[in-house]
Design a protein around this motif. Structure first.
Motif, PDB file in Angstrom:
ATOM      1  N   LEU A   1       0.841  -1.190   0.000  1.00 28.58           N
ATOM      2  CA  LEU A   1       0.000   0.000   0.000  1.00 28.58           C
ATOM      3  C   LEU A   1       0.879   1.244   0.000  1.00 28.58           C
ATOM      4  O   LEU A   1       1.742   1.411   0.869  1.00 28.58           O
ATOM      5  N   LEU A   2       0.672   2.116  -0.974  1.00 26.82           N
ATOM      6  CA  LEU A   2       1.355   3.404  -1.045  1.00 26.82           C
ATOM      7  C   LEU A   2       0.285   4.492  -0.929  1.00 26.82           C
ATOM      8  O   LEU A   2      -0.713   4.447  -1.659  1.00 26.82           O
ATOM      9  N   THR A   3       0.466   5.446  -0.022  1.00 25.44           N
ATOM     10  CA  THR A   3      -0.560   6.463   0.164  1.00 25.44           C
ATOM     11  C   THR A   3      -0.050   7.851  -0.228  1.00 25.44           C
ATOM     12  O   THR A   3       1.125   8.169  -0.054  1.00 25.44           O
ATOM     13  N   VAL A   4      -0.969   8.627  -0.756  1.00 25.40           N
ATOM     14  CA  VAL A   4      -0.702  10.018  -1.133  1.00 25.40           C
ATOM     15  C   VAL A   4      -1.683  10.888  -0.356  1.00 25.40           C
ATOM     16  O   VAL A   4      -2.895  10.650  -0.418  1.00 25.40           O
ATOM     17  N   PRO A   5      -1.201  11.871   0.387  1.00 23.91           N
ATOM     18  CA  PRO A   5      -2.111  12.643   1.234  1.00 23.91           C
ATOM     19  C   PRO A   5      -3.065  13.525   0.432  1.00 23.91           C
ATOM     20  O   PRO A   5      -2.726  14.044  -0.631  1.00 23.91           O
ATOM     21  N   MET A   6      -4.270  13.661   0.975  1.00 22.42           N
ATOM     22  CA  MET A   6      -5.189  14.695   0.529  1.00 22.42           C
ATOM     23  C   MET A   6      -4.869  15.948   1.343  1.00 22.42           C
ATOM     24  O   MET A   6      -4.743  15.877   2.567  1.00 22.42           O
ATOM     25  N   VAL A   7      -4.721  17.067   0.676  1.00 21.13           N
ATOM     26  CA  VAL A   7      -4.354  18.307   1.356  1.00 21.13           C
ATOM     27  C   VAL A   7      -5.427  19.354   1.093  1.00 21.13           C
ATOM     28  O   VAL A   7      -6.049  19.374   0.019  1.00 21.13           O
ATOM     29  N   GLU A   8      -5.646  20.218   2.080  1.00 14.14           N
ATOM     30  CA  GLU A   8      -6.665  21.253   1.917  1.00 14.14           C
ATOM     31  C   GLU A   8      -6.092  22.417   1.111  1.00 14.14           C
ATOM     32  O   GLU A   8      -5.041  22.966   1.439  1.00 14.14           O
ATOM     33  N   GLN A   9      -6.813  22.778   0.060  1.00 15.75           N
ATOM     34  CA  GLN A   9      -6.370  23.859  -0.832  1.00 15.75           C
ATOM     35  C   GLN A   9      -7.607  24.653  -1.253  1.00 15.75           C
ATOM     36  O   GLN A   9      -8.531  24.101  -1.856  1.00 15.75           O
ATOM     37  N   ASP A  10      -7.637  25.914  -0.887  1.00 16.99           N
ATOM     38  CA  ASP A  10      -8.803  26.767  -1.185  1.00 16.99           C
ATOM     39  C   ASP A  10     -10.091  26.123  -0.674  1.00 16.99           C
ATOM     40  O   ASP A  10     -11.115  26.074  -1.376  1.00 16.99           O
ATOM     41  N   ALA A  11     -10.016  25.613   0.568  1.00 10.98           N
ATOM     42  CA  ALA A  11     -11.174  25.012   1.255  1.00 10.98           C
ATOM     43  C   ALA A  11     -11.693  23.757   0.565  1.00 10.98           C
ATOM     44  O   ALA A  11     -12.855  23.365   0.749  1.00 10.98           O
ATOM     45  N   ARG A  12     -10.833  23.077  -0.225  1.00 11.94           N
ATOM     46  CA  ARG A  12     -11.184  21.798  -0.849  1.00 11.94           C
ATOM     47  C   ARG A  12     -10.066  20.806  -0.568  1.00 11.94           C
ATOM     48  O   ARG A  12      -8.904  21.192  -0.453  1.00 11.94           O
ATOM     49  N   TRP A  13     -10.429  19.526  -0.519  1.00 11.14           N
ATOM     50  CA  TRP A  13      -9.437  18.479  -0.336  1.00 11.14           C
ATOM     51  C   TRP A  13      -8.987  17.979  -1.693  1.00 11.14           C
ATOM     52  O   TRP A  13      -9.803  17.498  -2.491  1.00 11.14           O
ATOM     53  N   VAL A  14      -7.690  18.091  -1.978  1.00 15.57           N
ATOM     54  CA  VAL A  14      -7.143  17.674  -3.276  1.00 15.57           C
ATOM     55  C   VAL A  14      -5.918  16.781  -3.059  1.00 15.57           C
ATOM     56  O   VAL A  14      -5.315  16.780  -1.995  1.00 15.57           O
ATOM     57  N   LEU A  15      -5.583  16.041  -4.093  1.00 20.34           N
ATOM     58  CA  LEU A  15      -4.449  15.123  -4.028  1.00 20.34           C
ATOM     59  C   LEU A  15      -3.132  15.889  -4.065  1.00 20.34           C
ATOM     60  O   LEU A  15      -2.978  16.849  -4.823  1.00 20.34           O
ATOM     61  N   ASP A  16      -2.175  15.454  -3.261  1.00 20.68           N
ATOM     62  CA  ASP A  16      -0.820  16.030  -3.269  1.00 20.68           C
ATOM     63  C   ASP A  16      -0.103  15.505  -4.521  1.00 20.68           C
ATOM     64  O   ASP A  16       0.424  14.393  -4.542  1.00 20.68           O
ATOM     65  N   ILE A  17      -0.096  16.319  -5.566  1.00 19.64           N
ATOM     66  CA  ILE A  17       0.417  15.880  -6.866  1.00 19.64           C
ATOM     67  C   ILE A  17       1.915  15.582  -6.815  1.00 19.64           C
ATOM     68  O   ILE A  17       2.401  14.630  -7.444  1.00 19.64           O
ATOM     69  N   ALA A  18       2.667  16.371  -6.065  1.00 18.44           N
ATOM     70  CA  ALA A  18       4.114  16.133  -5.972  1.00 18.44           C
ATOM     71  C   ALA A  18       4.390  14.770  -5.340  1.00 18.44           C
ATOM     72  O   ALA A  18       5.286  14.038  -5.782  1.00 18.44           O
ATOM     73  N   GLU A  19       3.606  14.414  -4.325  1.00 23.18           N
ATOM     74  CA  GLU A  19       3.795  13.113  -3.675  1.00 23.18           C
ATOM     75  C   GLU A  19       3.351  11.974  -4.592  1.00 23.18           C
ATOM     76  O   GLU A  19       3.956  10.896  -4.607  1.00 23.18           O
ATOM     77  N   LEU A  20       2.303  12.198  -5.371  1.00 25.93           N
ATOM     78  CA  LEU A  20       1.884  11.185  -6.340  1.00 25.93           C
ATOM     79  C   LEU A  20       3.004  10.929  -7.350  1.00 25.93           C
ATOM     80  O   LEU A  20       3.307   9.778  -7.677  1.00 25.93           O
ATOM     81  N   GLU A  21       3.629  11.985  -7.822  1.00 25.65           N
ATOM     82  CA  GLU A  21       4.757  11.831  -8.753  1.00 25.65           C
ATOM     83  C   GLU A  21       5.889  11.023  -8.122  1.00 25.65           C
ATOM     84  O   GLU A  21       6.520  10.184  -8.784  1.00 25.65           O
ATOM     85  N   ARG A  22       6.138  11.258  -6.843  1.00 22.40           N
ATOM     86  CA  ARG A  22       7.218  10.549  -6.147  1.00 22.40           C
ATOM     87  C   ARG A  22       6.913   9.062  -5.991  1.00 22.40           C
ATOM     88  O   ARG A  22       7.802   8.214  -6.123  1.00 22.40           O
TER      89      ARG A  22
END
Length: 380
Positions: free
Chosen positions: A130-151
């Motif tokens: 299992l590899l996890t990528v954090p959801m981060v709050e951005q402009d009051a929305r939860w979005v995927l941490d794209i940099a971590e997904l790339e990693r």
């Protein structure tokens, strides 16, 4: 026309949601089914089919397939083919079949976190890291941490995506999906997108984009899983489907299903066809009602010190941050107040609770009042 204020007694019906707190003064606001009567078209179709009296093995009707193909075109501008559809008894089995079909031993499977907990379980059930990528709050929305997904992407074969996201209710934008897809293309990832909440859009300014509708190339490397279950409150009838444009991916899914995945039951097919044929007026009314319920939650949270709620664009599931209350056990705290919520820890973040507001306004009002009394008493 439709009475969403009607209180339905679900006691004695073997309800998973209600039996959890049987004979306790705790309002069940946890598992994701609603307390609303399903659309009249669904009830009428099921009644007619039950009267037939024979319940043997079944398969989807040509009409159900036509309705799904038409729905994808009309709602999303996505032209799919009938042969792309693979019917499943549920999206959760679909997630596990995805792990089995499109990942290799020793290769990771990526999921967002926090996320609906079967995402976190499925890789391990299938002996995959299992590899996890954090959801981060951005402009009051939860979005995927794209940099971590790339990693993480070079170590994986598969990304399990949830759109709209559960919990949190984010509807991913085209730009956000294209950023994910660019990584998938670079690293040869298969995308399995759980879109079971795609009809439950509360943000009237947002639009759901199925992953496979992004581009022909995205369709070739993705599988979109949908169902009428959450939309029309027919989850117990267990009818879902995968849209798989790529014949190689479709064959692998069908091979993974052999001897493991049960067929969809007859009444599930009947309900799905009736819901897609005649349930959309009911759905529109339900969405208006849910928007009113969400407004009540937003107003309540605004009054509660130490509690926050990001923008809930979709689903009837509020993802509430209670970190500021410094509770040792948030679920036990609110159960003692008479409200049964889903624990954030189950989804990957113990500082949250998830509240199901797919219920009558009177019940929601009472639940919020109980929560407010407990919060204010703690903060005295």
């Amino acid at each position: 026309m439709f009475d969403f204020d009607r209180e339905i007694d679900r006691s004695g019906t073997m309800s998973l949601k209600w039996d959890k707190y049987k004979e306790q003064d705790v309002l069940p606001m946890w598992v994701a089914d609603t307390d609303f009567v399903s659309p009249p078209a669904v009830i009428e179709a099921l009644t007619e089919r039950v009267a037939h009296g024979v319940f043997g093995y079944s398969r989807p009707s040509p009409r159900l397939i036509e309705l799904i193909v038409a729905r994808m075109k009309e709602r999303y501008g996505w032209q799919i083919e009938a042969q792309w559809l693979v019917f499943l008894p549920g999206v959760v089995p679909g997630l596990n079949l995805a792990c089995k079909a499109w990942s290799q031993h020793g290769r990771g499977i990526i999921t967002p976190k926090p996320v609906y907990y079967p995402f976190l379980q499925a890789p391990g059930f299938n002996d995959r890291p299992l590899l996890t990528v954090p959801m981060v709050e951005q402009d009051a929305r939860w979005v995927l941490d794209i940099a971590e997904l790339e990693r993480q992407a070079p170590s994986a074969d598969l990304l399990l995506l949830c759109n709209p996201h559960n919990p949190g209710g984010t509807i991913f934008t085209r730009e956000e999906l294209e950023a994910i897809d660019a990584i998938a293309e670079r690293h040869n990832l298969v995308i399995c997108s759980d879109e079971i909440h795609c009809d439950l859009l509360l943000d009237q300014g947002a639009r759901h984009i199925p992953y496979g509708a992004l581009s022909p190339a995205a369709a070739e490397r993705s599988v979109v899983m949908m169902a009428p279950s959450k939309t029309f409150n027919i989850a117990g009838l267990c009818c879902s489907f995968a849209v798989v444009a790529n014949p190689r991916l479709r064959l692998k899914l069908q091979q993974a299903m052999r001897g493991i995945s049960a067929d969809v039951n007859l009444l599930g097919y009947v309900a799905a066809e009736a819901a897609y044929e005649g349930g959309d007026a009911w759905l529109a009314a339900q969405l208006d009602y849910l928007r009113g319920n969400l407004a009540l939650i937003e107003a309540a949270v605004a009054r509660w010190p130490g509690v926050t709620l990001a923008r809930n664009q979709a689903t009837y599931l509020a993802w509430i941050d209670v970190a500021g209350l410094t509770l040792e056990d948030p679920i036990a705290f609110f159960e003692q107040a008479g409200v049964g919520l889903s624990p954030g820890a189950q989804f990957g973040d113990a500082q949250f609770v998830r509240l199901n507001f797919g219920c009558t306004r009177a019940r929601l009002t009472e639940a919020l009042a109980r929560m407010e009394r407990a919060i204010m008493a703690r903060l005295k």
